[in-house]
Design an enzyme around this catalytic site. Structure first.
Site, mmCIF file in Angstrom:
data_model
loop_
_atom_site.group_PDB
_atom_site.id
_atom_site.type_symbol
_atom_site.label_atom_id
_atom_site.label_comp_id
_atom_site.label_asym_id
_atom_site.label_seq_id
_atom_site.Cartn_x
_atom_site.Cartn_y
_atom_site.Cartn_z
ATOM 1 N N SER A 167 2.613 -6.920 2.795
ATOM 2 C CA SER A 167 2.267 -7.253 1.407
ATOM 3 C C SER A 167 3.552 -7.358 0.582
ATOM 4 O O SER A 167 4.608 -6.861 0.992
ATOM 5 C CB SER A 167 1.376 -6.145 0.843
ATOM 6 O OG SER A 167 1.159 -6.352 -0.534
ATOM 7 N N TYR A 180 -0.244 2.645 -1.219
ATOM 8 C CA TYR A 180 -0.397 1.320 -0.597
ATOM 9 C C TYR A 180 0.971 0.659 -0.417
ATOM 10 O O TYR A 180 1.243 0.039 0.613
ATOM 11 C CB TYR A 180 -1.325 0.474 -1.482
ATOM 12 C CG TYR A 180 -1.719 -0.878 -0.921
ATOM 13 C CD1 TYR A 180 -2.287 -1.004 0.348
ATOM 14 C CD2 TYR A 180 -1.548 -2.035 -1.680
ATOM 15 C CE1 TYR A 180 -2.662 -2.251 0.844
ATOM 16 C CE2 TYR A 180 -1.925 -3.275 -1.194
ATOM 17 C CZ TYR A 180 -2.481 -3.385 0.067
ATOM 18 O OH TYR A 180 -2.848 -4.610 0.550
#
Ligand code: NAD
Length: 285
Positions: A167, A180
């Site tokens: 990501s 995250y």
């Protein structure tokens, strides 16, 4: 000269996509199937996996939906046996299952005096180890364990590869989501480690780092349920994306098929490719 980018290279390959019942990964499964791969869609939600598989079969593609928990070795062993029996040994593994958890997320971008004592906020001091662990497990262990199980089927065979899903926040952490961000940084780091470790086997390992795509996972953060308008955070993201919009899921497929094809990207190994409309390149000024 032979066309170096020929998705037909994937004809007959067996591709396993974890998290394949979700928005982006269903798109990955579809792209691989349309390139001629025989696809196993693995998901915690058996119905979601089967739904994606059924829609592909209805279009004449070869696809199976299989229930699997990427955090449970036994479940993965059962899934791997089912893939072997129904499609043959796995050539390509896309580690797509991943996500965030609200208990690993702060309410505000910056800590201000008084925040730690405000019961209406989740400040840094309130981050719940259970939420943080959930996120690290799902993204990191949930990439490592399926790789242990499915890469066993790749050893000694040619043209095999693993594609992880990292990501934007792996390059620079995003505000509010330390768990995250850290977990996806671990996925990028692991991609490099594994590419080196597997290099002599011929199994290539790369990752895609999607920018911002509207999916079930982030919908509530990005779109105001009451008004249907972008939230301030979504507006900020789009303002920091030079192309000025969210990505469309199909805009990941070229990178996916390129990384999957041993002919097209045979010397590409240990990379993390941003697909982000320029977000990672932009300093904001
Ligand atoms: P999604 O929530 O639509 O799909 C994730 C899927 O994973 C779901 O179908 C879910 O059931 C499945 N899953 C969850 N836990 C699982 C488990 N333990 N075992 C097996 N399956 C499990 O998410 P998405 O937005 O399509 O994201 C796919 C991947 O892309 C994730 O790794 C995500 O972190 C990453 N990503 C998404 C974006 C974005 O903008 N949406 C950006 C960057 C990276």
């Amino acid at each position: 000269m032979e066309n170096p980018f020929n998705p037909a290279d994937l004809q007959g390959k067996v591709a396993v996509v974890t998290g394949g019942g979700g928005v982006l990964c269903a798109g990955f499964a579809r792209a691989l199937a349309k390139a001629g791969a025989r696809v196993a869609i693995l998901d915690l939600k058996a119905e979601a996996a089967e739904q994606v598989a059924a829609s592909l079969r209805a279009e004449g593609d070869e696809a199976v939906g299989i229930a699997a928990d990427v955090l449970d070795r036994n479940s993965l062993e059962r899934a791997a046996a089912a893939v072997l029996e129904r499609l043959g040994p796995c050539d390509l593994l896309v580690n797509g299952a991943g996500g965030n958890h609200p208990r690993g997320t702060t309410s505000k971008e910056w800590l201000e005096d008084g925040d730690p004592d405000d019961p209406s906020l989740t400040s840094f001091f309130d981050l719940d180890p259970v939420g943080v662990k959930f996120v690290f497990d799902l993204n990191f262990l949930g990439t490592l364990l399926p790789t242990q199980i499915f890469a066993r089927q790749m050893i000694g065979r040619e043209g095999c590869g693993i594609i992880n899903v990292s990501s934007m926040n792996a390059f620079r952490p995003l505000t509010k989501i330390p768990a995250y961000s850290g977990a996806k940084a671990a996925v990028s780091n692991f991609t490099q480690w594994l590419a080196v470790h597997f290099a002599k086997t011929g199994i290539r390992v790369n990752a895609m780092a999607p920018g911002f795509f509207l999916t079930a996972q982030n919908h509530a953060l990005l779109i105001d349920a009451a008004t249907g308008e972008m939230t301030p955070r979504a507006r900020k993201i789009v303002d920091h994306t030079p192309m000025g919009r969210f990505g469309e899921a199909q805009e990941l497929t070229g990178t996916l098929l390129w990384l999957a094809s041993a002919k097209a990207s045979g010397f590409v190994n240990g990379t993390v490719i941003p697909v982000d409309g320029g977000f990672a390149a932009y300093s904001g000024v």
